[in-house]
Design an enzyme around this catalytic site. Structure first.
Site, PDB file in Angstrom:
ATOM      1  CB  CYS A   9      -6.495 -25.852   7.418  1.00 21.93           C
ATOM      2  SG  CYS A   9      -6.807 -25.741   9.189  1.00 21.93           S
TER       3      CYS A   9
ATOM      4  CG  ASP B 180      -5.848  -5.343   2.143  1.00 26.44           C
ATOM      5  OD1 ASP B 180      -6.419  -4.560   1.354  1.00 26.44           O
ATOM      6  OD2 ASP B 180      -5.481  -5.001   3.281  1.00 26.44           O
TER       7      ASP B 180
ATOM      8  CG  HIS C  85      -8.806 -22.529  11.171  1.00 29.54           C
ATOM      9  ND1 HIS C  85      -9.338 -23.615  10.514  1.00 29.54           N
ATOM     10  CD2 HIS C  85      -9.854 -21.690  11.399  1.00 29.54           C
ATOM     11  CE1 HIS C  85     -10.644 -23.445  10.366  1.00 29.54           C
ATOM     12  NE2 HIS C  85     -10.982 -22.288  10.901  1.00 29.54           N
TER      13      HIS C  85
ATOM     14  CB  CYS D 175      -9.316 -28.528  10.788  1.00 30.39           C
ATOM     15  SG  CYS D 175      -9.926 -26.896  11.279  1.00 30.39           S
TER      16      CYS D 175
ATOM     17  CG  ASP E 191      -0.224  -0.008   2.516  1.00 31.61           C
ATOM     18  OD1 ASP E 191       1.005   0.200   2.528  1.00 31.61           O
ATOM     19  OD2 ASP E 191      -0.879  -0.209   3.551  1.00 31.61           O
TER      20      ASP E 191
ATOM     21  CB  CYS F  46     -11.630 -26.795   8.038  1.00 33.71           C
ATOM     22  SG  CYS F  46     -10.124 -25.879   7.638  1.00 33.71           S
TER      23      CYS F  46
END
Lengths: 388, 388
Positions: free
Chosen positions: B336, B296, B365, B339, B91, B334
């Site tokens: 991931c 974002d 996560h 998890c 930015d 999930c």
């Protein structure tokens, strides 16, 4: 059916061996990272696996307070709770009661102490410490001992040593009567976890009769004669492994080394020997060469959190401005993922900016350095034998 | 030679596309994790890669203060400094100057502000913000803008918008004159890093003439008419991509949605559209469906550090005692690594015990949840087109 120990090679006093626990094999000499509260601070379990960690240490005192033994027991013990299917050792809580509680009160029966968290009163006995460790379900657990303060008068050291011996007997008696209560269960979840952990060695924790192993602890302060007596009488009680406790409590380093050396003489050669709470990378290599098989220490992870990093070129304080634009790897001779990927400049920036990743990466590197140190000692012991 | 944008499928207002930067391909719509100080708090770069992160955001304001643009430039820009060979966006610093500095002073020339770290005085102009972002070397950089406060009178909003337009012209002018100064270098070290990162897409940053892409920013407060004017006049200046700035500054969520919707109308369909600083998982899916390509937000990582976890069953506050003995995965649907491996009971324990690993795992996560949300939106946009 519990832990076995095999010596594969000897070189001088040092030995290379294998500790076979219900949750896998541990190549010795071994450094055990400290996972105080069922977590090695900042390092996920899969990273520990990649680092080659074969056995972790958990602190009974801390886990007893948070999340509590009962919670861990219901989750299948520490292995299930923290999703770590390799070996675990828990200490007895004696050292933390000693080091975190100025107001503890020791009687024949046990120790009254206040929680360092909320000041609440608690009481540990050899029996309750065993019950706690059985509930936590580590592969190797430790007898409840009194860690003698330093310095101390000889009479005080003797009394303390005698108390530890009586507590060792009580610990063993309770353990023998209750060892079947270990909460190892074969839930679907733990099977899945083991697969995820790509565990190659057999998990024997489900074999009928698999139990924990209870190790004894030698005390006796800085007195070689009392250490000898403590060792012989602890061996007489009889354990599958022996620890040297009560060191690294403020005494000079040279004294630690002397006491370790003289104590090792009286410990049976065919049983694993565990030196508690040491040391620097140089020290753990020295102790391994003296015949110590197992060690643990918070130093690699604690130092990491303070920006102190161990390298093949010595210690580095990564916070120093001299590293601000240093593009080199932290340790050019290190194969860890941190050194493979990041520069000193980046690690310095993370530390100086108080970024959490600093602690994560620093801890990973320091653990790698410790584990690699042990692997090197082990390999050189085997090489020296092979080249004879 | 800088960033290209291809639209592959459209469904309603939503589109699935590809942003091709000098450091790889970014599938859009995309959620960009925020790596404020060249680190996504607590998440190592290899984990970001495994999560499928294709582009990260860095904050110019923060990096300007620590470690400083010059340090990053000497390390080959952010890619080299943080060892991240995929795409990066920075930015302009305008938003942080606005949100972290109550005492900032805005003139035609630029903004004087005090460092939130040590109170030291600094001065940002469109030119210095461009110079800073060229030194940081992200793939996509942003024009220097004034983020208008909320609420504000219409006249104040108009003046602020006009200032942002003049600054956009100055940003573009400076960028065009200096864009060749981007510090992308092909050191051995960066080649090795790219291999380690298993980057499959071509790194074009070494092609002769590869440069950064400068995006414009639409302001105009909560006034649809001023937003329209700001959009049209920013497009007239001409950029390869356009951002909608000045939202999520305290206005009601419904107002944000309205302003986004009405602004999108005036942004060219063939250019990437970036909505800055939003939002919840539901919101990012909605904005993607409205035709936003890039977003974002610090929410997934910040919420994670406060124990707030996004799941397919809604938000979970993992600190709650109800999870203390909950053996289930955080989100049973999930995929991931958190998890797959850990229970709610363990995550709750880590959080309640203030263990660093709580923040590490929670952040991983939540990022997975955000990235997966975007991948689902993208796949469904492509599916809907395919099934026509």
């Amino acid at each position: 059916m519990s832990t076995q120990f095999q010596i594969e090679a000897k070189s001088g006093s040092g030995r290379a061996g294998k500790l076979i626990t219900p949750h896998g094999e541990v190549e010795t000499p071994v450094f055990m990272p400290v996972g105080t509260l069922a977590s090695v601070k900042g390092v996920p379990q899969d990273v520990l696996e990649e680092l080659g960690v074969q056995i972790l240490l958990g602190n009974t005192y801390h886990l007893y307070l948070r999340p509590g033994v009962e919670t861990v027991r219901r989750m299948g013990g520490l292995h299930g709770f923290m999703s770590w299917e390799r070996s675990i050792l828990t200490d007895s809580g004696g050292f933390q009661v000693f080091s975190l509680n100025d107001l503890r009160k020791v009687t024949e029966e046990g120790v009254t102490f206040r929680s360092h968290l909320d000041g609440s009163l608690h009481f540990f006995t050899p029996e309750s410490a065993m019950a706690g460790q059985i509930g936590l379900g580590a592969d190797i657990i430790m007898a409840f001992d009194e860690c003698t303060e330093y310095p101390a008068e000889r009479e005080r050291v003797r009394e303390s040593m005698e108390l530890t011996l009586r507590w060792a007997e009580r610990s063993k008696r309770y353990f023998e009567e209750h060892k079947e209560e270990v909460p190892w269960g074969d839930s679907q979840r733990s099977r899945a976890r083991r697969q995820a952990a790509k565990q190659v060695t057999a998990d024997r924790s489900q074999e009928s009769g698999a139990t924990q192993a209870l190790f004894g602890i030698v005390q006796g302060g800085m007195d070689r004669e009392l250490r000898r007596e403590s060792a012989l009488r602890t061996v007489e009680i009889g354990f599958p492994g022996y620890a040297i406790g009560g060191l690294s409590v403020g005494e000079p380093r040279e004294m630690t080394r002397e006491i370790v050396e003289s104590t090792l003489e009286y410990l049976p050669a065919d049983k694993p020997r565990y030196l508690m709470g040491v040391g620097t990378p140089e020290e753990i290599a020295q102790y391994a060469a003296m015949g110590v098989d197992m060690m643990d220490c918070v130093l690699p992870t604690r130092a990491a959190r303070h920006g102190l990093l161990f390298t093949s070129e010595g210690k580095i304080s990564i916070k120093q401005a001299r590293y601000a634009q240093d593009e080199n790897a932290l340790d050019p001779r290190c194969g860890c993922r941190v050194c493979q990927r990041y520069s000193r400049a980046y690690l310095r920036h993370l530390y100086a900016s108080n970024e959490m990743l600093a602690q994560v990466l620093n801890s990973e590197h320091n653990l790698h350095f410790y584990l690699e140190t042990m692997r090197r000692v082990r390999a050189s012991t085997q090489d020296r034998v092979a080249s004879k």
